[in-house]
Design a protein around this motif. Structure first.
Motif, PDB file in Angstrom:
ATOM      1  N   ILE A  91       6.204 -11.054   3.468  1.00  0.00           N
ATOM      2  CA  ILE A  91       5.090 -11.982   3.682  1.00  0.00           C
ATOM      3  C   ILE A  91       3.776 -11.313   3.288  1.00  0.00           C
ATOM      4  O   ILE A  91       2.929 -11.922   2.636  1.00  0.00           O
ATOM      5  N   TRP A  92       3.609 -10.046   3.664  1.00  0.00           N
ATOM      6  CA  TRP A  92       2.384  -9.331   3.320  1.00  0.00           C
ATOM      7  C   TRP A  92       2.247  -9.198   1.804  1.00  0.00           C
ATOM      8  O   TRP A  92       1.163  -9.372   1.266  1.00  0.00           O
ATOM      9  N   THR A  93       3.345  -8.920   1.122  1.00  0.00           N
ATOM     10  CA  THR A  93       3.312  -8.830  -0.336  1.00  0.00           C
ATOM     11  C   THR A  93       2.904 -10.170  -0.938  1.00  0.00           C
ATOM     12  O   THR A  93       2.122 -10.220  -1.897  1.00  0.00           O
ATOM     13  N   SER A  94       3.376 -11.252  -0.349  1.00  0.00           N
ATOM     14  CA  SER A  94       2.972 -12.585  -0.807  1.00  0.00           C
ATOM     15  C   SER A  94       1.476 -12.811  -0.577  1.00  0.00           C
ATOM     16  O   SER A  94       0.780 -13.366  -1.431  1.00  0.00           O
ATOM     17  N   TRP A 171       3.273 -17.877 -10.438  1.00  0.00           N
ATOM     18  CA  TRP A 171       3.129 -16.541  -9.865  1.00  0.00           C
ATOM     19  C   TRP A 171       3.806 -16.414  -8.509  1.00  0.00           C
ATOM     20  O   TRP A 171       4.189 -15.314  -8.129  1.00  0.00           O
ATOM     21  N   GLN A 172       4.015 -17.519  -7.783  1.00  0.00           N
ATOM     22  CA  GLN A 172       4.712 -17.432  -6.498  1.00  0.00           C
ATOM     23  C   GLN A 172       6.165 -17.003  -6.708  1.00  0.00           C
ATOM     24  O   GLN A 172       6.675 -16.132  -6.001  1.00  0.00           O
ATOM     25  N   ASN A 177      10.390 -12.592  -7.100  1.00  0.00           N
ATOM     26  CA  ASN A 177      11.245 -11.737  -7.931  1.00  0.00           C
ATOM     27  C   ASN A 177      10.768 -10.285  -7.894  1.00  0.00           C
ATOM     28  O   ASN A 177      11.576  -9.356  -7.803  1.00  0.00           O
ATOM     29  N   PHE A 178       9.472 -10.092  -7.989  1.00  0.00           N
ATOM     30  CA  PHE A 178       8.876  -8.760  -7.925  1.00  0.00           C
ATOM     31  C   PHE A 178       9.216  -8.090  -6.588  1.00  0.00           C
ATOM     32  O   PHE A 178       9.634  -6.930  -6.545  1.00  0.00           O
ATOM     33  N   THR A 179       9.052  -8.833  -5.500  1.00  0.00           N
ATOM     34  CA  THR A 179       9.318  -8.287  -4.167  1.00  0.00           C
ATOM     35  C   THR A 179      10.792  -7.961  -4.005  1.00  0.00           C
ATOM     36  O   THR A 179      11.138  -6.922  -3.428  1.00  0.00           O
ATOM     37  N   ASP A 180      11.665  -8.814  -4.511  1.00  0.00           N
ATOM     38  CA  ASP A 180      13.104  -8.521  -4.448  1.00  0.00           C
ATOM     39  C   ASP A 180      13.428  -7.216  -5.171  1.00  0.00           C
ATOM     40  O   ASP A 180      14.168  -6.375  -4.655  1.00  0.00           O
ATOM     41  N   TRP A 183      12.058  -4.352  -3.214  1.00  0.00           N
ATOM     42  CA  TRP A 183      12.805  -4.164  -1.987  1.00  0.00           C
ATOM     43  C   TRP A 183      14.124  -3.445  -2.220  1.00  0.00           C
ATOM     44  O   TRP A 183      14.526  -2.589  -1.428  1.00  0.00           O
ATOM     45  N   HIS A 184      14.785  -3.738  -3.325  1.00  0.00           N
ATOM     46  CA  HIS A 184      16.033  -3.026  -3.645  1.00  0.00           C
ATOM     47  C   HIS A 184      15.759  -1.534  -3.786  1.00  0.00           C
ATOM     48  O   HIS A 184      16.563  -0.703  -3.346  1.00  0.00           O
ATOM     49  N   GLY A 185      14.635  -1.166  -4.367  1.00  0.00           N
ATOM     50  CA  GLY A 185      14.265   0.234  -4.477  1.00  0.00           C
ATOM     51  C   GLY A 185      13.923   0.858  -3.123  1.00  0.00           C
ATOM     52  O   GLY A 185      14.220   2.034  -2.876  1.00  0.00           O
ATOM     53  N   LEU A 186      13.336   0.093  -2.243  1.00  0.00           N
ATOM     54  CA  LEU A 186      12.979   0.604  -0.923  1.00  0.00           C
ATOM     55  C   LEU A 186      14.206   0.824  -0.046  1.00  0.00           C
ATOM     56  O   LEU A 186      14.228   1.742   0.771  1.00  0.00           O
TER      57      LEU A 186
END
Length: 188
Positions: A91-94, A171-172, A177-180, A183-186
């Motif tokens: 949510i924060w990334t959004s 962009w939403q 997609n960017f966050t996913d 997140w996989h890297g995190l």
């Protein structure tokens, strides 16, 4: 007789200040010229009130920018209180992406307003944003949803990629997609 350097502002003064900042943000975000008269009309205050709060356009732009960064940072504890750490991060990334997409006019005005003083402002903003990312990462590590040992500076650097989203496009979806991907890297 008062003690201390500054007495607390009255509630109506704080409300006026907030309305002026919101009106200025609206003008800047839409690419309108920064007119104190127009901002006063939008805020429902007299132009003298705008000048009392912000004697120069540069002071107003800087105050708007600081307010927006403060909102991005202050929302983190609220998100963590209301959501699981992973959801709070997403949510924060959004929120961050929305800020970047809708505040492009603010960026241009900020560049003009901070000529010569940009490094100090950038350093303070970086520190505040780094604190927000650190808090989110630590909560996720404690929850077991992110791996330990992540460098918050690296994550913040990755989040800077949001600046390259197309504000006229979807962009939403791109943010999701960017966050996913991030997140996989995190999670590792």
């Amino acid at each position: 007789m008062t003690t201390g350097s500054v007495s607390p502002r009255r509630a109506d003064t704080r409300r006026n200040n907030e309305r002026i900042l919101a009106a200025a943000l609206e003008s800047l975000a839409s690419g309108d010229e920064l007119s104190f008269n127009a901002i006063a009309r939008k805020a429902g205050v007299g132009v003298g009130t705008v000048y009392r709060h912000f004697p120069t356009p540069e002071a107003l732009v800087l105050a708007v920018y600081r307010r927006e960064v403060r909102h991005l940072v202050e929302v983190v504890p609220e998100l963590l209180a209301e959501h699981a750490p992973e959801a709070a991060f997403r949510i924060w990334t959004s929120h961050l992406a929305s800020y970047m997409m809708t505040k492009r006019g603010l960026a241009d005005a900020l560049s003009a307003a901070t000529a010569g003083a940009y490094e100090d402002l950038a350093a303070r903003t970086y520190d505040a944003m780094l604190g927000a990312v650190t808090t989110l990462l630590e909560a996720n590590v404690r929850a077991g949803t992110a791996r330990a040992g992540l460098d918050p500076r690296t994550v913040l650097l990755c989040l800077a990629g949001l600046m390259h989203l197309d504000p006229t496009g979807d962009w939403q979806r791109q943010t999701e997609n960017f966050t996913d991907l991030l997140w996989h890297g995190l999670r590792g």
